[in-house]
Design a protein around this motif. Structure first.
Motif, mmCIF file in Angstrom:
data_model
loop_
_atom_site.group_PDB
_atom_site.id
_atom_site.type_symbol
_atom_site.label_atom_id
_atom_site.label_comp_id
_atom_site.label_asym_id
_atom_site.label_seq_id
_atom_site.Cartn_x
_atom_site.Cartn_y
_atom_site.Cartn_z
ATOM 1 N N PHE A 73 0.829 -1.196 0.000
ATOM 2 C CA PHE A 73 0.000 0.000 0.000
ATOM 3 C C PHE A 73 0.868 1.253 0.000
ATOM 4 O O PHE A 73 0.650 2.196 -0.767
ATOM 5 C CB PHE A 73 -0.919 0.017 1.227
ATOM 6 N N ILE A 74 1.873 1.242 0.866
ATOM 7 C CA ILE A 74 2.696 2.446 1.023
ATOM 8 C C ILE A 74 3.478 2.755 -0.249
ATOM 9 O O ILE A 74 3.623 3.907 -0.640
ATOM 10 C CB ILE A 74 3.605 2.289 2.249
ATOM 11 N N LEU A 75 3.934 1.722 -0.928
ATOM 12 C CA LEU A 75 4.658 1.941 -2.178
ATOM 13 C C LEU A 75 3.745 2.604 -3.214
ATOM 14 O O LEU A 75 4.131 3.561 -3.890
ATOM 15 C CB LEU A 75 5.181 0.603 -2.715
ATOM 16 N N ILE A 76 2.523 2.082 -3.319
ATOM 17 C CA ILE A 76 1.580 2.650 -4.286
ATOM 18 C C ILE A 76 1.171 4.065 -3.856
ATOM 19 O O ILE A 76 1.100 4.982 -4.665
ATOM 20 C CB ILE A 76 0.353 1.724 -4.449
ATOM 21 N N GLN A 77 0.966 4.247 -2.559
ATOM 22 C CA GLN A 77 0.603 5.574 -2.055
ATOM 23 C C GLN A 77 1.718 6.592 -2.339
ATOM 24 O O GLN A 77 1.457 7.681 -2.851
ATOM 25 C CB GLN A 77 0.360 5.503 -0.541
ATOM 26 N N ALA A 78 2.947 6.219 -2.026
ATOM 27 C CA ALA A 78 4.070 7.143 -2.209
ATOM 28 C C ALA A 78 4.253 7.473 -3.689
ATOM 29 O O ALA A 78 4.500 8.626 -4.063
ATOM 30 C CB ALA A 78 5.348 6.533 -1.648
ATOM 31 N N LEU A 149 8.609 -8.925 -8.044
ATOM 32 C CA LEU A 149 8.945 -7.584 -7.558
ATOM 33 C C LEU A 149 8.844 -6.559 -8.678
ATOM 34 O O LEU A 149 8.311 -5.464 -8.500
ATOM 35 C CB LEU A 149 10.364 -7.572 -6.982
ATOM 36 N N ALA A 150 9.354 -6.941 -9.854
ATOM 37 C CA ALA A 150 9.257 -6.035 -10.997
ATOM 38 C C ALA A 150 7.791 -5.699 -11.265
ATOM 39 O O ALA A 150 7.443 -4.562 -11.591
ATOM 40 C CB ALA A 150 9.903 -6.666 -12.227
ATOM 41 N N GLY A 151 6.932 -6.707 -11.089
ATOM 42 C CA GLY A 151 5.497 -6.495 -11.283
ATOM 43 C C GLY A 151 4.942 -5.473 -10.306
ATOM 44 O O GLY A 151 4.121 -4.634 -10.665
ATOM 45 N N ILE A 152 5.409 -5.539 -9.041
ATOM 46 C CA ILE A 152 4.937 -4.595 -8.022
ATOM 47 C C ILE A 152 5.376 -3.171 -8.362
ATOM 48 O O ILE A 152 4.575 -2.239 -8.372
ATOM 49 C CB ILE A 152 5.495 -4.981 -6.632
ATOM 50 N N TYR A 153 6.677 -3.031 -8.665
ATOM 51 C CA TYR A 153 7.169 -1.682 -8.978
ATOM 52 C C TYR A 153 6.552 -1.164 -10.279
ATOM 53 O O TYR A 153 6.350 0.042 -10.444
ATOM 54 C CB TYR A 153 8.701 -1.673 -9.023
ATOM 55 N N GLY A 154 6.243 -2.077 -11.181
ATOM 56 C CA GLY A 154 5.566 -1.670 -12.422
ATOM 57 C C GLY A 154 4.210 -1.050 -12.118
ATOM 58 O O GLY A 154 3.844 -0.003 -12.671
ATOM 59 N N ILE A 155 3.466 -1.703 -11.210
ATOM 60 C CA ILE A 155 2.162 -1.156 -10.821
ATOM 61 C C ILE A 155 2.329 0.212 -10.167
ATOM 62 O O ILE A 155 1.595 1.158 -10.461
ATOM 63 C CB ILE A 155 1.434 -2.134 -9.858
ATOM 64 N N ALA A 156 3.345 0.325 -9.320
ATOM 65 C CA ALA A 156 3.591 1.607 -8.641
ATOM 66 C C ALA A 156 3.929 2.696 -9.652
ATOM 67 O O ALA A 156 3.415 3.816 -9.592
ATOM 68 C CB ALA A 156 4.722 1.451 -7.627
ATOM 69 N N ALA A 223 -0.547 -6.378 -6.239
ATOM 70 C CA ALA A 223 0.785 -6.149 -5.681
ATOM 71 C C ALA A 223 1.032 -7.085 -4.500
ATOM 72 O O ALA A 223 2.110 -7.671 -4.369
ATOM 73 C CB ALA A 223 0.924 -4.689 -5.249
ATOM 74 N N ARG A 224 0.033 -7.261 -3.645
ATOM 75 C CA ARG A 224 0.209 -8.123 -2.466
ATOM 76 C C ARG A 224 0.379 -9.581 -2.866
ATOM 77 O O ARG A 224 1.155 -10.318 -2.246
ATOM 78 C CB ARG A 224 -0.987 -7.955 -1.517
ATOM 79 N N SER A 225 -0.332 -9.958 -3.936
ATOM 80 C CA SER A 225 -0.181 -11.353 -4.363
ATOM 81 C C SER A 225 1.206 -11.585 -4.948
ATOM 82 O O SER A 225 1.820 -12.632 -4.755
ATOM 83 C CB SER A 225 -1.279 -11.715 -5.372
ATOM 84 N N LEU A 226 1.718 -10.582 -5.643
ATOM 85 C CA LEU A 226 3.067 -10.705 -6.209
ATOM 86 C C LEU A 226 4.103 -10.776 -5.081
ATOM 87 O O LEU A 226 5.048 -11.562 -5.134
ATOM 88 C CB LEU A 226 3.373 -9.504 -7.114
ATOM 89 N N PRO A 231 0.997 -14.854 -7.575
ATOM 90 C CA PRO A 231 0.308 -13.815 -8.343
ATOM 91 C C PRO A 231 -1.127 -14.201 -8.715
ATOM 92 O O PRO A 231 -1.341 -15.294 -9.245
ATOM 93 C CB PRO A 231 1.153 -13.645 -9.598
ATOM 94 N N THR A 232 -2.059 -13.317 -8.369
ATOM 95 C CA THR A 232 -3.436 -13.449 -8.863
ATOM 96 C C THR A 232 -3.926 -12.055 -9.230
ATOM 97 O O THR A 232 -3.595 -11.071 -8.571
ATOM 98 C CB THR A 232 -4.388 -14.022 -7.785
ATOM 99 N N GLY A 233 -4.711 -11.995 -10.302
ATOM 100 C CA GLY A 233 -5.332 -10.723 -10.718
ATOM 101 C C GLY A 233 -4.330 -9.701 -11.219
ATOM 102 O O GLY A 233 -4.618 -8.501 -11.250
ATOM 103 N N VAL A 234 -3.127 -10.155 -11.628
ATOM 104 C CA VAL A 234 -2.113 -9.194 -12.068
ATOM 105 C C VAL A 234 -2.497 -8.585 -13.421
ATOM 106 O O VAL A 234 -2.393 -7.373 -13.628
ATOM 107 C CB VAL A 234 -0.729 -9.870 -12.145
#
Ligand SMILES: Nc1ncnc2c1ncn2[C@@H]1O[C@H](COP(=O)(O)OP(=O)(O)O)[C@@H](O)[C@H]1O
Ligand SMILES: [Mg+2]
Lengths: 263, 329
Positions: A73-78, A149-156, A223-226, A231-234
């Motif tokens: 959450f914080i990564l996406i928020q920031a 992780l790349a997937g998470i930062y990609g979303i951010a 992001a949390r699933s990644l 991974p689900t719903g990516v």
């Protein structure tokens, strides 16, 4: 000396990079400009890692690591707020007249929005380093692999782009820093109407249906699933965020046209 | 080459503001390539609004204009490619140095990487800012800001240059330095210059042709000499040695022409017939027993043209240094 400028596409990119360079230059030469954007995320991270972590001990909370859960959450928020803060800079530039210089000196003016976009995305390197560093220092466990992780930062990153385009649309319509709350509040509200503290399944009352339709929920869940390495719903999350970018891109370009009409 | 391919043309330009006046109310003009066109008018006349339309910052409500052969509405990007502009409020970033401004401007204009630094240095030197080049612009004087703004406008070798009140608030030295640079650009580089000003002397000295604008309309246009010869007749200003006899002085002078608004303690009339009347004036004042503190003959100025066309004087016509009403920032 050849008295000529570069051809179309090179010049377009050059103008965008000029805008981005100045944005980053001013940002990092004045700490009062970039510190506020880090205060919120770091405050939340500290709060979660501390007292609020008891939430993670609740029997129905089945995510593997509470800090990792909050980190997403914080990564996406920031990242999102970094986009909004770039919108503030656009509004400030138009208020103080720099907007005119930039409007006069660029041929295709969408390069201006691209430039601020590049600037806003580039500042994420610092934001991410700090937020991730603090989370890791606070004991965050990463279950997913490098690809996850790349997937998470990609979303951010893409959330940052969407938020920048949203705030640019407002900044270009109002061309005044007084429009700041109009950029910030909606983003704050949408962020907090997502399952911030607990998984969506544990939400009750009115917030549950709101969170279901909130696009941030899809990004957060993915992001949390990644992060958990499951991974689900990516794909859905990426479709949602690209949809937001398309929508907000349209909104920003329409704002640019309004700024052009107003002079 | 004509105004239509290389210079500036405007046909019936109108700009209405939603909650304001018709700032530009049907302006037509043609500026030939290489010409310095002076747009002279008081505050609020519509000079800046015209500049904003011609530089693609503001679309006209109606009418048509071309700059460098391109339509300002339909071919905005092409217009921006051939123009440079220093606007009335120099848009500078107080947190950047002059060199950093150059870096930004050369990037925005898409200069090839290899040339950016040398072009920036060349222009900083040309406007005499080498010493201050690495200082933040926030600490610059009004004159330094204007010079930097001009230098930035020239980065991409524009063929048409717009200068909106470039010398307002400048001290006399900075003003003449700027005049020289504008003359050089026009004379040596063939740059077309569209310059707005509230100063008669500036229009008179610098412009090949002057358009006088008031309340959004051009009220007179021509070379300074043409405009003045339209008025044709000089005026005479008399100060009686005894201030109590001002009215008697006026009574005598009004036999020779129409009285004009004059400074305190003086009477001014535009002579009906010209200089030949001077002898008769002196004789009649003498006959009336009025002693003279001073008697001055004024050749017509652009202000007289302005007065004749609009019924009022140009405001802020005095140059800074002679009058401290200039709005230095
Ligand atoms: N954005 C605007 N909205 C409303 N009125 C404006 C705006 N810009 C200028 N005006 C008005 O238009 C008129 C002409 O202004 P301007 O072109 O700035 O004159 P000048 O440059 O000759 O002093 C003035 O009455 C001014 O108040
Ligand atoms: Mg003006």
């Amino acid at each position: 000396m050849i008295k000529t400028t570069e051809a179309g596409p090179t010049r377009y990119l050059s103008a965008a990079l000029g805008v981005a360079w100045r944005y980053l230059h001013n940002l990092y030469s004045r700490p009062s400009m970039f510190i506020p954007s880090l205060v919120f995320p770091l405050f939340f991270l500290a709060a979660f890692a501390g007292g609020l972590s008891v939430v993670g001990d609740a029997p129905s909370f089945d995510y593997y690591d509470f800090t990792a859960f909050q980190f997403c959450f914080i990564l996406i928020q920031a990242s999102t707020l970094a986009g909004v803060f770039a919108g503030f800079s656009i509004a400030g530039d138009f208020e103080m007249g720099m907007g005119r210089r930039i409007m006069l000196a660029t041929r295709r003016r969408s390069s201006i929005v691209l430039g601020y976009g590049i600037g806003a995305a580039s500042r994420l390197i610092v934001t991410w380093t700090i937020v991730t560093g603090v989370a890791l220092a606070g004991g965050m466990q990463i279950a997913g692999g490098g690809f996850d992780l790349a997937g998470i930062y990609g979303i951010a990153l893409l959330s940052n782009v969407a938020a920048l385009l949203f705030s640019a649309g407002i900044a270009l319509r109002f061309r005044s820093l007084s429009a700041g709350p109009l950029m910030q509040l909606p983003v704050f509200i949408i962020l907090f109407l997502a399952p911030v503290y607990v998984p969506k399944e544990l939400l009750t009352g009115w917030i549950e249906p709101v969170a279901t339709v909130n696009p941030i929920t899809a990004l957060l869940n993915a992001a949390r699933s990644l992060m958990a390495g499951e991974p689900t719903g990516v794909l859905t999350a990426y479709l949602v965020v690209f949809g937001l970018i398309a929508l907000m891109g349209f909104w920003a370009i329409r704002g640019l046209r309004q700024a052009e009409q107003a002079g | 080459m004509s105004a239509a391919d290389e210079g500036i043309t405007a046909e019936d330009l109108v700009r209405e503001f939603r909650n304001g006046p018709r700032a530009v109310d049907g302006i037509s003009l043609a500026v030939e390539p290489g010409e310095i066109y002076g747009f002279l008018g008081p505050n609020g006349a519509g000079k800046s609004t015209t500049v904003h339309i011609l530089t693609t910052l503001l679309p006209p409500t109606s009418g048509k204009a071309t700059v460098g052969g391109f339509d300002v509405v339909d071919q905005g990007p092409a217009v921006r490619g051939v123009i440079g502009a220093a606007l009335q409020e120099a848009a500078l970033d107080p947190h950047l140095t002059a060199r950093e401004h150059m870096r930004l401007q050369t990037a925005l204009q898409g200069l090839p990487h290899a040339e950016r630094v040398s072009r920036g240095d060349e222009l900083i030197e040309r406007v005499g800012l080498e010493e201050a080049a690495d200082r933040k612009v926030g600490g610059y004087s009004g004159g330094m800001k204007r010079r930097l703004d001009l230098a930035l406008a020239l980065v991409h070798w524009p063929r048409v240059l717009f200068l909106d009140e470039p010398t307002t608030g400048l001290d006399p030295q900075s003003r003449s330095a700027l005049w020289e640079e504008v003359e050089r650009l026009s004379g040596e580089e063939g740059v077309t210059v569209f310059l707005t000003t509230q100063y008669l002397e500036e229009a008179d000295h610098l412009a090949n042709r002057v358009g006088i604008i008031d309340a959004g309309r051009i009220v007179a246009e021509g070379t300074p000499a043409e405009l003045k010869s339209e008025i044709g007749r000089p005026s005479v200003v008399v100060a009686p040695s005894d201030p109590g006899r001002l009215e008697d002085t006026a009574a005598v002078l009004e036999r020779f022409g129409k009285s004009l608004p004059a400074e305190k303690g003086t009477v001014e009339v535009r002579l009906d017939r010209g200089v030949d009347e001077l002898g008769a004036i002196v004789r009649e004042l003498d006959a009336a027993g009025i002693g003279l503190a001073s008697l001055v003959l004024n050749e017509p100025t652009l202000d007289d043209v302005f007065l004749a066309k609009t019924g009022h004087h140009l405001e802020g016509e005095a140059l800074p240094g002679e009058d401290d009403s200039g709005d230095d920032e």
